[in-house]
Design a protein around this motif. Structure first.
Motif, PDB file in Angstrom:
ATOM      1  N   LEU A 158       0.862  -1.181   0.000  1.00  0.00           N
ATOM      2  CA  LEU A 158       0.000   0.000   0.000  1.00  0.00           C
ATOM      3  C   LEU A 158       0.899   1.232   0.000  1.00  0.00           C
ATOM      4  O   LEU A 158       1.777   1.363   0.840  1.00  0.00           O
ATOM      5  N   VAL A 159       0.691   2.113  -0.966  1.00  0.00           N
ATOM      6  CA  VAL A 159       1.561   3.271  -1.150  1.00  0.00           C
ATOM      7  C   VAL A 159       0.715   4.541  -1.144  1.00  0.00           C
ATOM      8  O   VAL A 159      -0.318   4.594  -1.803  1.00  0.00           O
ATOM      9  N   GLU A 160       1.183   5.548  -0.410  1.00  0.00           N
ATOM     10  CA  GLU A 160       0.543   6.850  -0.498  1.00  0.00           C
ATOM     11  C   GLU A 160       1.220   7.615  -1.627  1.00  0.00           C
ATOM     12  O   GLU A 160       2.432   7.798  -1.636  1.00  0.00           O
ATOM     13  N   GLY A 161       0.433   8.017  -2.611  1.00  0.00           N
ATOM     14  CA  GLY A 161       0.987   8.763  -3.731  1.00  0.00           C
ATOM     15  C   GLY A 161       0.273   8.433  -5.028  1.00  0.00           C
ATOM     16  O   GLY A 161      -0.723   7.720  -5.056  1.00  0.00           O
ATOM     17  N   ASP A 162       0.802   8.957  -6.085  1.00  0.00           N
ATOM     18  CA  ASP A 162       0.240   8.766  -7.421  1.00  0.00           C
ATOM     19  C   ASP A 162       0.485   7.328  -7.880  1.00  0.00           C
ATOM     20  O   ASP A 162       1.621   6.851  -7.821  1.00  0.00           O
ATOM     21  N   PRO A 163      -0.538   6.625  -8.343  1.00  0.00           N
ATOM     22  CA  PRO A 163      -0.348   5.238  -8.780  1.00  0.00           C
ATOM     23  C   PRO A 163       0.643   5.111  -9.933  1.00  0.00           C
ATOM     24  O   PRO A 163       1.370   4.123 -10.021  1.00  0.00           O
ATOM     25  N   ARG A 164       0.694   6.103 -10.797  1.00  0.00           N
ATOM     26  CA  ARG A 164       1.635   6.046 -11.922  1.00  0.00           C
ATOM     27  C   ARG A 164       3.064   5.988 -11.417  1.00  0.00           C
ATOM     28  O   ARG A 164       3.875   5.178 -11.887  1.00  0.00           O
ATOM     29  N   ASP A 165       3.383   6.843 -10.460  1.00  0.00           N
ATOM     30  CA  ASP A 165       4.732   6.871  -9.903  1.00  0.00           C
ATOM     31  C   ASP A 165       5.057   5.592  -9.143  1.00  0.00           C
ATOM     32  O   ASP A 165       6.159   5.046  -9.257  1.00  0.00           O
ATOM     33  N   ALA A 166       4.088   5.117  -8.343  1.00  0.00           N
ATOM     34  CA  ALA A 166       4.318   3.905  -7.546  1.00  0.00           C
ATOM     35  C   ALA A 166       4.585   2.698  -8.444  1.00  0.00           C
ATOM     36  O   ALA A 166       5.496   1.903  -8.179  1.00  0.00           O
ATOM     37  N   LEU A 167       3.810   2.573  -9.521  1.00  0.00           N
ATOM     38  CA  LEU A 167       3.971   1.411 -10.403  1.00  0.00           C
ATOM     39  C   LEU A 167       5.241   1.484 -11.234  1.00  0.00           C
ATOM     40  O   LEU A 167       5.938   0.480 -11.407  1.00  0.00           O
ATOM     41  N   THR A 168       5.567   2.659 -11.752  1.00  0.00           N
ATOM     42  CA  THR A 168       6.795   2.750 -12.555  1.00  0.00           C
ATOM     43  C   THR A 168       8.032   2.586 -11.677  1.00  0.00           C
ATOM     44  O   THR A 168       9.018   1.993 -12.111  1.00  0.00           O
ATOM     45  N   LYS A 169       7.984   3.035 -10.440  1.00  0.00           N
ATOM     46  CA  LYS A 169       9.110   2.807  -9.514  1.00  0.00           C
ATOM     47  C   LYS A 169       9.254   1.313  -9.246  1.00  0.00           C
ATOM     48  O   LYS A 169      10.373   0.779  -9.263  1.00  0.00           O
ATOM     49  N   ALA A 170       8.139   0.634  -8.984  1.00  0.00           N
ATOM     50  CA  ALA A 170       8.185  -0.810  -8.724  1.00  0.00           C
ATOM     51  C   ALA A 170       8.658  -1.588  -9.951  1.00  0.00           C
ATOM     52  O   ALA A 170       9.254  -2.653  -9.823  1.00  0.00           O
ATOM     53  N   SER A 171       8.420  -1.043 -11.142  1.00  0.00           N
ATOM     54  CA  SER A 171       8.821  -1.744 -12.373  1.00  0.00           C
ATOM     55  C   SER A 171      10.333  -1.849 -12.511  1.00  0.00           C
ATOM     56  O   SER A 171      10.831  -2.689 -13.252  1.00  0.00           O
ATOM     57  N   GLU A 172      11.067  -1.001 -11.786  1.00  0.00           N
ATOM     58  CA  GLU A 172      12.529  -1.023 -11.869  1.00  0.00           C
ATOM     59  C   GLU A 172      13.116  -2.344 -11.374  1.00  0.00           C
ATOM     60  O   GLU A 172      14.190  -2.736 -11.799  1.00  0.00           O
ATOM     61  N   GLU A 173      12.421  -3.024 -10.472  1.00  0.00           N
ATOM     62  CA  GLU A 173      12.899  -4.298  -9.915  1.00  0.00           C
ATOM     63  C   GLU A 173      11.999  -5.459 -10.319  1.00  0.00           C
ATOM     64  O   GLU A 173      12.069  -6.522  -9.716  1.00  0.00           O
ATOM     65  N   ALA A 174      11.154  -5.265 -11.319  1.00  0.00           N
ATOM     66  CA  ALA A 174      10.148  -6.265 -11.672  1.00  0.00           C
ATOM     67  C   ALA A 174      10.490  -7.032 -12.938  1.00  0.00           C
ATOM     68  O   ALA A 174      11.195  -6.534 -13.812  1.00  0.00           O
TER      69      ALA A 174
END
Length: 167
Positions: A91-107
């Protein structure tokens, strides 16, 4: 991340039918790959649509704590019942676009639904799926919103309609 640790399949959920379909697809894909699934739900307060006096109940429901609790409940409900693969709830507080693209760096892969909750939010924030396709650091799969089957009602035979009195 170490060489031996497998990279997760990341999926964004927001409680919409499209995100639930994306989660189902991501879990099945992760099961085939033998890797975990990071299920990400992002929340943030948005007060831009409020005009005029607002009832106290509405203000209480829009408090950051209430919004976080609601998002956590939706995340827990979305992942309930999935078995056979490790699911990590994030669960992340913030913009979903930013949260998902950040997570994509290790995905290994990023999976998103094609439509979220609301057209108004999409106009204000932009399309999350489109943003992810253009900015993710890994391959992206966009799952279309499931089609809803419509029941066809039988139409009773009616007398033919006439255009009115013919003079």
């Amino acid at each position: 991340m170490s060489e031996k640790e497998s990279r997760p399949v990341v999926v964004g959920v927001d409680g919409s039918p499209a995100s639930q379909a994306a989660l189902q697809w991501a879990v099945e894909d992760a099961r085939r790959r033998g890797c975990p699934v990071d299920v990400i739900s992002a929340w943030h307060p948005y007060y831009g649509g409020m005009i005029g006096p607002v009832p106290a109940e509405v203000l209480m429901a829009m408090s950051p704590q209430a919004m976080k609790e609601s998002a956590q409940k939706a995340l827990d409900g979305a992942v309930h019942g999935f078995e056979g693969v490790e699911i990590r709830r994030i669960l992340v507080e913030g913009d979903p676009r930013d949260a998902l693209t950040k997570a994509s760096e290790e995905a290994e892969l990023l999976v998103v639904g094609s439509r979220g909750h609301n057209t108004v939010v999409e106009v204000v924030l932009g399309s999350v799926s489109s943003y992810c396709v253009h900015h993710a650091a890994c391959p992206v799969v966009v799952i279309r919103q499931p089609k809803v089957k419509k029941e066809h009602a039988l139409v009773a035979a009616a007398a033919p309609l006439t255009p009115g009195p013919l003079l």
